[in-house]
Design a protein around this motif. Structure first.
Motif, mmCIF file in Angstrom:
data_model
loop_
_atom_site.group_PDB
_atom_site.id
_atom_site.type_symbol
_atom_site.label_atom_id
_atom_site.label_comp_id
_atom_site.label_asym_id
_atom_site.label_seq_id
_atom_site.Cartn_x
_atom_site.Cartn_y
_atom_site.Cartn_z
ATOM 1 N N VAL A 188 -4.119 -10.350 -4.929
ATOM 2 C CA VAL A 188 -5.462 -9.805 -4.695
ATOM 3 C C VAL A 188 -5.309 -8.292 -4.841
ATOM 4 N N HIS A 189 -5.776 -7.772 -5.967
ATOM 5 C CA HIS A 189 -5.498 -6.376 -6.301
ATOM 6 C C HIS A 189 -6.665 -5.483 -5.878
ATOM 7 N N LEU A 190 -6.438 -4.794 -4.750
ATOM 8 C CA LEU A 190 -7.465 -3.932 -4.159
ATOM 9 C C LEU A 190 -7.111 -2.452 -4.268
ATOM 10 N N ALA A 191 -5.849 -2.122 -4.514
ATOM 11 C CA ALA A 191 -5.413 -0.720 -4.457
ATOM 12 C C ALA A 191 -6.139 0.104 -5.509
ATOM 13 N N GLY A 192 -6.554 1.285 -5.116
ATOM 14 C CA GLY A 192 -7.183 2.181 -6.072
ATOM 15 C C GLY A 192 -8.109 3.154 -5.374
ATOM 16 N N ILE A 193 -8.788 3.954 -6.178
ATOM 17 C CA ILE A 193 -9.774 4.906 -5.663
ATOM 18 C C ILE A 193 -11.130 4.200 -5.684
ATOM 19 N N PRO A 194 -11.817 4.098 -4.520
ATOM 20 C CA PRO A 194 -13.007 3.250 -4.455
ATOM 21 C C PRO A 194 -14.328 3.975 -4.707
ATOM 22 N N GLY A 228 1.921 -8.637 11.353
ATOM 23 C CA GLY A 228 2.029 -9.822 12.205
ATOM 24 C C GLY A 228 2.901 -10.907 11.605
ATOM 25 N N ASP A 229 2.931 -12.051 12.309
ATOM 26 C CA ASP A 229 3.624 -13.251 11.802
ATOM 27 C C ASP A 229 3.038 -13.612 10.449
ATOM 28 N N GLY A 230 3.902 -14.041 9.540
ATOM 29 C CA GLY A 230 3.408 -14.466 8.228
ATOM 30 C C GLY A 230 3.010 -13.314 7.331
ATOM 31 N N GLU A 231 3.338 -12.090 7.748
ATOM 32 C CA GLU A 231 3.036 -10.915 6.913
ATOM 33 C C GLU A 231 4.333 -10.158 6.623
ATOM 34 N N ARG A 232 4.435 -9.638 5.385
ATOM 35 C CA ARG A 232 5.586 -8.810 4.996
ATOM 36 C C ARG A 232 5.023 -7.519 4.435
ATOM 37 N N LEU A 233 5.547 -6.382 4.866
ATOM 38 C CA LEU A 233 5.027 -5.083 4.423
ATOM 39 C C LEU A 233 5.930 -4.480 3.362
ATOM 40 N N VAL A 234 5.341 -4.044 2.251
ATOM 41 C CA VAL A 234 6.065 -3.271 1.240
ATOM 42 C C VAL A 234 5.267 -1.998 1.009
ATOM 43 N N THR A 235 5.872 -0.865 1.323
ATOM 44 C CA THR A 235 5.174 0.403 1.119
ATOM 45 C C THR A 235 5.542 0.941 -0.259
ATOM 46 N N GLY A 236 4.535 1.255 -1.060
ATOM 47 C CA GLY A 236 4.808 1.761 -2.405
ATOM 48 C C GLY A 236 3.513 1.960 -3.161
ATOM 49 N N SER A 237 3.669 2.488 -4.359
ATOM 50 C CA SER A 237 2.506 2.793 -5.192
ATOM 51 C C SER A 237 2.418 1.812 -6.358
ATOM 52 N N VAL A 238 1.192 1.548 -6.797
ATOM 53 C CA VAL A 238 1.029 0.726 -7.999
ATOM 54 C C VAL A 238 1.496 1.476 -9.249
ATOM 55 N N ALA A 239 1.851 2.737 -9.085
ATOM 56 C CA ALA A 239 2.462 3.479 -10.196
ATOM 57 C C ALA A 239 3.941 3.123 -10.365
ATOM 58 N N ASP A 240 4.498 2.383 -9.399
ATOM 59 C CA ASP A 240 5.947 2.144 -9.359
ATOM 60 C C ASP A 240 6.258 0.663 -9.638
ATOM 61 N N ASP A 295 0.870 -1.180 0.000
ATOM 62 C CA ASP A 295 0.000 0.000 0.000
ATOM 63 C C ASP A 295 0.902 1.224 0.000
ATOM 64 N N GLU A 296 0.335 2.355 -0.432
ATOM 65 C CA GLU A 296 1.148 3.575 -0.375
ATOM 66 C C GLU A 296 1.120 4.191 1.022
ATOM 67 N N ARG A 297 0.240 3.674 1.885
ATOM 68 C CA ARG A 297 0.270 4.126 3.280
ATOM 69 C C ARG A 297 0.394 2.921 4.193
ATOM 70 N N GLU A 298 0.784 3.205 5.445
ATOM 71 C CA GLU A 298 0.974 2.125 6.418
ATOM 72 C C GLU A 298 -0.377 1.599 6.867
ATOM 73 N N PRO A 299 -0.500 0.293 7.064
ATOM 74 C CA PRO A 299 -1.743 -0.224 7.646
ATOM 75 C C PRO A 299 -1.888 0.244 9.091
ATOM 76 N N ASP A 300 -3.133 0.272 9.583
ATOM 77 C CA ASP A 300 -3.373 0.734 10.953
ATOM 78 C C ASP A 300 -2.773 -0.216 11.993
ATOM 79 N N GLY A 301 -3.030 -1.490 11.824
ATOM 80 C CA GLY A 301 -2.575 -2.456 12.837
ATOM 81 C C GLY A 301 -1.127 -2.856 12.623
ATOM 82 N N PRO A 302 -0.541 -3.556 13.591
ATOM 83 C CA PRO A 302 0.841 -4.031 13.443
ATOM 84 C C PRO A 302 0.935 -5.130 12.377
#
Ligand SMILES: NC(=O)c1ccc[n+]([C@@H]2O[C@H](COP(=O)([O-])OP(=O)(O)OC[C@H]3O[C@@H](n4cnc5c(N)ncnc54)[C@H](O)[C@@H]3O)[C@@H](O)[C@H]2O)c1
Length: 267
Positions: free
Chosen positions: A68-74, A41-53, A32-39
């Motif tokens: 699972v492509h969810l990023a965008g303006i809803p 967790g185990d089994g999760e890897r965070l990559v901050t960035g834009s689908v423009a990149d 996501d281009e912004r940080e998720p609210d929650g921490p």
């Protein structure tokens, strides 16, 4: 178990899917281009960035087998912004997924790709998931075009792509219209599971709706790829709660959004 890339993971749907997919045993890459609210967790890897990149997408796609492509303006917004986020962003995700040989992708399309279908046209269970697009907004146009990208990449790269026409998503139905068009988080997680299980190449446009009693949606296209929704908006609320739901415009499948001014940010 699969390793899933969730684009738009910090959003409403991503946040609801994360615990469900983790408890099903999947590992997740959160993009996501912004940080998720929650921490994270185990089994999760965070990559901050834009689908423009594309470079950021390449980092996120390492080791992934399903996107699972969810990023965008809803919602409705300025044309140029919608095209950049929803259409060019989807093209980038599909291009980089194809380059990484990731062959399964769920695209978050929307009921607004067919939002100008008059509701009275739809007797219960009569509107197929892959009905010809009839968008209600510029937003809906980008979702219909997203589905065309799904078709193109499935044909060109032997990918298994599901264009999921999501309805009124939420933990609980929140309007009278949602009684017909609700998408529960558990049912959407079931559609992700059906996507993970796909083996044959192809493009599938399906309703990502729950099994709502009075829905005009024909759920057959989803059932043919193993998506069997079980929740029913009417059953999760008692009669008093249903009666207290706010009214929403029911003239078109897209509800109130089907009549907002084009090209202006909708609430
Ligand atoms: N919520 C619904 O009822 C609904 C219904 C139909 C379809 N959808 C679709 O499902 C998807 C997710 O919806 P949501 O309700 O979670 O929306 P949301 O706005 O809560 O989440 C979208 C996420 O995408 C991220 N994002 C936006 N542009 C980005 C970019 N360029 N690069 C990286 N990340 C970016 C945002 O930061 C946000 O976290 C959207 O594509 C939406 O169109 C939602």
């Amino acid at each position: 178990m699969a390793t899933l890339l969730l684009t738009g993971a910090a959003g409403r749907i991503g946040t609801a899917l994360r615990p469900r997919l983790r408890s099903a045993g999947h590992d997740l890459v959160l993009f996501d281009e912004r940080e998720p609210d929650g921490p994270v967790g185990d089994g999760e890897r965070l990559v901050t960035g834009s689908v423009a990149d594309p470079d950021a997408l390449d980092v996120a796609l390492a080791g992934v087998d399903t996107v699972v492509h969810l990023a965008g303006i809803p919602t409705e917004d300025a044309w140029d912004d919608l095209v950049a986020a929803n259409l060019t962003g989807t093209k980038n995700v599909l291009e980089r997924a194809a380059a990484a040989k990731v062959t399964r992708v769920l695209l978050a399309s929307s009921i607004h790709a067919v939002g100008r279908v008059p509701e009275p046209e739809g007797a219960a269970g009569s509107i197929p998931g892959d009905r010809l697009p009839r968008p209600d907004t510029y937003y809906g146009v980008t979702k219909a075009a997203m589905e065309l990208l799904g078709s193109l990449f499935a044909d060109r790269f032997d990918m298994s792509i599901v264009s999921a026409r999501i309805g009124a998503f939420g933990e609980r139905p929140s309007s009278r219209r949602a009684l017909r068009m609700w998408t529960s988080a558990d049912d959407l997680a079931r559609l992700v599971e059906a996507t993970v299980a796909l083996r044959d190449p192809g493009h599938h446009v399906v309703w990502a709706l729950s099994r709502n009693q009075e829905s005009p949606a024909d759920l057959g296209a989803g059932e043919r790829i193993g998506f069997v929704p079980v929740d029913d908006a009417t059953a999760v609320l008692d009669a008093d709660a249903r009666a207290a739901l706010p009214d929403e415009d029911m003239r078109w499948l897209g509800g109130a959004l089907a009549d907002v001014p084009l090209g202006r940010r909708a609430p």
